[in-house]
Scaffold this motif. Sequence first.
Motif, PDB file in Angstrom:
ATOM      1  N   GLY A 274       7.811  27.539   0.042  1.00 57.95           N
ATOM      2  CA  GLY A 274       6.427  27.006  -0.338  1.00 57.95           C
ATOM      3  C   GLY A 274       5.730  27.625  -1.489  1.00 57.95           C
ATOM      4  N   THR A 275       4.975  27.026  -2.400  1.00 49.18           N
ATOM      5  CA  THR A 275       4.333  27.504  -3.451  1.00 49.18           C
ATOM      6  C   THR A 275       3.611  28.693  -3.208  1.00 49.18           C
ATOM      7  OG1 THR A 275       4.465  25.201  -4.350  1.00 49.18           O
ATOM      8  CG2 THR A 275       2.783  26.894  -5.359  1.00 49.18           C
ATOM      9  N   THR A 276       2.718  28.401  -1.956  1.00 50.02           N
ATOM     10  CA  THR A 276       1.808  29.448  -1.643  1.00 50.02           C
ATOM     11  C   THR A 276       2.517  30.908  -1.569  1.00 50.02           C
ATOM     12  OG1 THR A 276       0.240  28.062  -0.942  1.00 50.02           O
ATOM     13  CG2 THR A 276       0.057  30.251  -0.002  1.00 50.02           C
ATOM     14  N   LEU A 277       3.647  30.878  -0.571  1.00 57.32           N
ATOM     15  CA  LEU A 277       4.362  32.038  -0.227  1.00 57.32           C
ATOM     16  C   LEU A 277       4.770  32.509  -1.661  1.00 57.32           C
ATOM     17  CD1 LEU A 277       5.235  33.526   2.140  1.00 57.32           C
ATOM     18  CD2 LEU A 277       7.615  32.008   2.196  1.00 57.32           C
ATOM     19  N   LYS A 278       5.446  31.804  -2.580  1.00 61.46           N
ATOM     20  CA  LYS A 278       6.051  32.387  -3.758  1.00 61.46           C
ATOM     21  C   LYS A 278       5.058  33.173  -4.444  1.00 61.46           C
ATOM     22  CE  LYS A 278       8.853  31.204  -7.740  1.00 61.46           C
ATOM     23  NZ  LYS A 278       9.608  30.209  -8.458  1.00 61.46           N
ATOM     24  N   ILE A 279       3.919  32.314  -4.678  1.00 61.09           N
ATOM     25  CA  ILE A 279       2.793  33.040  -5.392  1.00 61.09           C
ATOM     26  C   ILE A 279       2.482  34.527  -4.670  1.00 61.09           C
ATOM     27  CG2 ILE A 279       0.600  32.883  -6.140  1.00 61.09           C
ATOM     28  CD1 ILE A 279       1.171  29.824  -6.663  1.00 61.09           C
ATOM     29  N   PHE A 280       2.128  34.200  -3.566  1.00 61.64           N
ATOM     30  CA  PHE A 280       1.689  35.646  -2.652  1.00 61.64           C
ATOM     31  C   PHE A 280       2.534  36.682  -3.050  1.00 61.64           C
ATOM     32  CE2 PHE A 280       1.521  38.108   1.279  1.00 61.64           C
ATOM     33  CZ  PHE A 280       0.340  38.468   1.115  1.00 61.64           C
ATOM     34  N   HIS A 281       4.055  36.355  -3.028  1.00 60.49           N
ATOM     35  CA  HIS A 281       4.993  37.634  -3.108  1.00 60.49           C
ATOM     36  C   HIS A 281       4.924  38.088  -4.507  1.00 60.49           C
ATOM     37  CE1 HIS A 281       6.256  38.012   1.100  1.00 60.49           C
ATOM     38  NE2 HIS A 281       6.215  36.651   1.113  1.00 60.49           N
ATOM     39  N   LYS A 282       4.765  37.269  -5.432  1.00 61.76           N
ATOM     40  CA  LYS A 282       5.238  37.675  -6.922  1.00 61.76           C
ATOM     41  C   LYS A 282       3.823  38.059  -7.619  1.00 61.76           C
ATOM     42  CE  LYS A 282       9.569  35.637  -7.336  1.00 61.76           C
ATOM     43  NZ  LYS A 282      10.474  34.946  -8.208  1.00 61.76           N
ATOM     44  N   CYS A 283       2.477  37.684  -7.210  1.00 60.77           N
ATOM     45  CA  CYS A 283       1.131  37.827  -7.873  1.00 60.77           C
ATOM     46  C   CYS A 283       1.069  39.181  -8.030  1.00 60.77           C
ATOM     47  CB  CYS A 283       0.247  37.018  -7.321  1.00 60.77           C
ATOM     48  SG  CYS A 283      -1.374  36.531  -8.268  1.00 60.77           S
ATOM     49  N   GLN A 284       0.455  39.653  -9.256  1.00 60.16           N
ATOM     50  CA  GLN A 284       0.025  40.785  -9.659  1.00 60.16           C
ATOM     51  C   GLN A 284      -1.499  41.146  -9.609  1.00 60.16           C
ATOM     52  OE1 GLN A 284       2.621  43.280 -10.193  1.00 60.16           O
ATOM     53  NE2 GLN A 284       3.899  41.646  -9.754  1.00 60.16           N
ATOM     54  N   ILE A 285      -2.171  40.197  -9.144  1.00 58.81           N
ATOM     55  CA  ILE A 285      -3.585  40.500  -8.533  1.00 58.81           C
ATOM     56  C   ILE A 285      -3.849  39.961  -7.364  1.00 58.81           C
ATOM     57  CG2 ILE A 285      -4.108  40.063 -11.209  1.00 58.81           C
ATOM     58  CD1 ILE A 285      -4.885  37.050 -10.377  1.00 58.81           C
ATOM     59  N   PRO A 286      -5.089  40.292  -6.870  1.00 54.48           N
ATOM     60  CA  PRO A 286      -5.312  39.777  -5.502  1.00 54.48           C
ATOM     61  C   PRO A 286      -5.372  38.325  -5.258  1.00 54.48           C
ATOM     62  CG  PRO A 286      -6.871  41.610  -6.316  1.00 54.48           C
ATOM     63  CD  PRO A 286      -6.168  41.199  -7.399  1.00 54.48           C
ATOM     64  N   VAL A 287      -4.769  37.692  -4.289  1.00 53.42           N
ATOM     65  CA  VAL A 287      -4.753  36.433  -4.079  1.00 53.42           C
ATOM     66  C   VAL A 287      -5.429  36.131  -2.969  1.00 53.42           C
ATOM     67  CG1 VAL A 287      -2.961  34.625  -3.464  1.00 53.42           C
ATOM     68  CG2 VAL A 287      -2.315  36.330  -4.875  1.00 53.42           C
ATOM     69  N   PHE A 288      -6.318  35.185  -2.908  1.00 51.54           N
ATOM     70  CA  PHE A 288      -7.134  34.664  -1.905  1.00 51.54           C
ATOM     71  C   PHE A 288      -6.709  33.331  -1.145  1.00 51.54           C
ATOM     72  CE2 PHE A 288      -9.816  37.555  -4.154  1.00 51.54           C
ATOM     73  CZ  PHE A 288     -10.553  38.212  -3.164  1.00 51.54           C
TER      74      PHE A 288
END
Length: 165
Positions: free
Chosen positions: A144-158
């Motif tokens: 999923g998009t959310t999961l991919k972003i969560f694992h690769k994002c370099q800033i806090p994700v809400f």
Amino acid sequence: MFTKPKINKILFATDLSVNANHAFNYVTSLAEAYGAVITVMHVIEKLRPNAELLLTAFLGYRDIDELRKNSEADLIQQIQFRIEKFCAQAAEQVPECRFILQEVIVEPGKAADRILHHVSTGAYDALVLGSRGYGVVKEALIGGTTLKIFHKCQIPVFIVPFLQE
């Protein structure tokens, strides 16, 4: 020692769903609390049939054929206009919340890739997005998009969970 994080620029990624509208309440509250500006982003992916129906209704087309006849540029312009209108209406409904809409970005591509690109190039301090609520097993299986972003994002994700009524 505790130091309050600085959040000046927030990227809000929306899929234009009901849950994204729910997540918008959180992004505006976060912006209000920190005095931050908001950039709203929507990525146009190759549409599944049910997504085409949702977008057809959201944009006010009579049917899917009318949607398909419009060029990508027209679609981008219409989605931008709708998002700007939605933000303006939200600001009118809650005048005590003084969030500032800095920009609306609408572009084609794969959602996770485009969101992560903007996170890395836009000097954002936080990312807010709504989760569709597929569940852990399905998210892991479909990537999923959310999961991919969560694992690769370099800033806090809400991540705002799916709103169930």
